[in-house]
Scaffold this active site. Structure first.
Site, PDB file in Angstrom:
ATOM      1  N   THR A 210      28.467  34.919  42.868  1.00 36.20           N
ATOM      2  CA  THR A 210      28.923  36.293  43.070  1.00 36.20           C
ATOM      3  C   THR A 210      28.235  37.156  42.015  1.00 36.20           C
ATOM      4  O   THR A 210      28.536  37.049  40.829  1.00 36.20           O
ATOM      5  CB  THR A 210      30.445  36.398  42.921  1.00 36.20           C
ATOM      6  OG1 THR A 210      31.072  35.476  43.815  1.00 36.20           O
ATOM      7  CG2 THR A 210      30.926  37.807  43.246  1.00 36.20           C
TER       8      THR A 210
ATOM      9  N   LYS B  48      31.349  39.604  49.602  1.00 39.43           N
ATOM     10  CA  LYS B  48      32.025  38.694  48.674  1.00 39.43           C
ATOM     11  C   LYS B  48      32.745  39.483  47.580  1.00 39.43           C
ATOM     12  O   LYS B  48      33.894  39.172  47.223  1.00 39.43           O
ATOM     13  CB  LYS B  48      30.993  37.743  48.058  1.00 39.43           C
ATOM     14  CG  LYS B  48      31.487  36.926  46.887  1.00 39.43           C
ATOM     15  CD  LYS B  48      32.634  36.002  47.241  1.00 39.43           C
ATOM     16  CE  LYS B  48      32.951  35.104  46.040  1.00 39.43           C
ATOM     17  NZ  LYS B  48      34.163  34.316  46.242  1.00 39.43           N
TER      18      LYS B  48
ATOM     19  N   LYS C  73      35.190  40.072  35.805  1.00 42.51           N
ATOM     20  CA  LYS C  73      33.789  40.276  36.172  1.00 42.51           C
ATOM     21  C   LYS C  73      33.658  40.785  37.592  1.00 42.51           C
ATOM     22  O   LYS C  73      32.926  41.749  37.871  1.00 42.51           O
ATOM     23  CB  LYS C  73      33.029  38.961  35.992  1.00 42.51           C
ATOM     24  CG  LYS C  73      31.528  39.030  36.247  1.00 42.51           C
ATOM     25  CD  LYS C  73      31.101  38.522  37.618  1.00 42.51           C
ATOM     26  CE  LYS C  73      31.391  37.069  37.863  1.00 42.51           C
ATOM     27  NZ  LYS C  73      30.823  36.607  39.171  1.00 42.51           N
TER      28      LYS C  73
END
Length: 296
Positions: free
Chosen positions: A93, A169, A238
């Site tokens: 990701t 995603k 993140k």
């Protein structure tokens, strides 16, 4: 097929083991060499350097973040060491901007690039039950399909531009974080009125929210089972940050993403960095001073 795999954390190791089980010839590399040992015991070859893992038809990678992907693939010159025609499948990701940059850099060198991030925790990966988002040129995707199918229960095609899988995603993980935060706050409310998290979430996850995300994370919250972490709070921070950046770039307001960022930061400030991101429920409980009131 002859496959390389770079990045052997909990997810990468589980995914790579399924490539061996499917009969692919696997060469692995990790920045911490000890991580290759379990796969070597299963029949993989360990590469001493990343470029030696990139000598096959396909190179898969599952690295932690933008910095790791940039260091391994761009700063090190690894792309220049790969044979033209090799397809790199990136399962990490990462930011939309880096996905676009990687696609361009691969194209310059005659390399294929497929973005294939996944939904599923390490136990799901080990069972080859991942849902895999896939975007890249059709020829590249079809070439690596046997590799992808060895690791996933279903492939979800999202077009030829790799960044499409990347942003999907990011958006999916944003939705997961929102689900966790909503359960965290809701259980803080019920606990304050004498209804346990376990009782409340048992009702919710079998009725209004009878879906895998709510059931899985609801169980972790109800049982206060935050170790070992399937997905840590720093990784959650993140990914929410990636959503905020992607939103800013496209002028898409994401007001709740800001709430999630602050909750995640509060968790990290409280010393919870090693916990699963379902530990956001601890933040909600601390805000409500629940431990103090329940003890009193």
């Amino acid at each position: 097929m002859k496959v390389g795999f770079i990045g052997l954390g909990a997810m990468g190791s589980a995914m790579a083991s399924n490539l061996l089980a499917a009969g692919h010839a696997l060469t692995v590399w990790n920045r911490t060499p000890e991580a290759t040992e379990p796969l070597v015991s299963l029949g993989a070859k360990a590469a001493r350097t990343a470029d030696r893992a990139a000598q096959g038809e396909v190179l898969c990678s599952m690295l932690a973040n933008d910095a790791a992907v940039r260091e391994v693939f761009l700063d090190s010159g690894l792309l220049d060491a790969m044979d033209a025609g090799t397809v790199h499948v990136n399962h990490a990701t990462i930011s939309v901007a880096l996905a676009e940059e990687l696609a361009a850099e691969h194209e310059k060198r005659g390399l294929g690039y497929v973005a294939a991030p996944v939904f599923g925790r390490p136990d799901v990966a080990a069972a080859a039950q991942l849902n895999m988002l896939v975007a890249g040129k059709t020829t590249a995707v079809e070439r690596v399909r046997p590799v992808l199918e060895a690791m996933a229960t279903r492939l979800w095609p999202l077009g030829e531009a790799p960044q499409r899988a990347t942003v999907a995603k990011i958006a999916g993980n944003f939705m997961l974080a929102a689900a966790i935060e909503s359960m965290a706050e809701a259980t803080a409310l019920t606990r304050a009125h004498g209804v346990s998290a376990a009782d409340f979430l048992d009702v919710m996850t079998q009725t209004l929210f009878a879906a895998p995300a709510y059931q899985g994370y609801g169980k972790l919250i109800a049982e206060q089972r935050f170790k070992p972490a399937g997905f840590t709070l720093p990784l959650g921070l993140k990914d929410v940050g990636l959503a905020l950046t992607a939103g800013e770039t496209a002028r898409v307001p994401l007001p709740f993403a800001g709430v999630l960022r602050d909750s995640l930061l509060e968790a990290l400030a409280g010393g919870d960095a090693e916990l699963d991101w379902s530990a956001l429920s601890l933040v909600a409980a601390r805000r409500a001073h629940l431990d103090e009131s329940e003890q009193g």
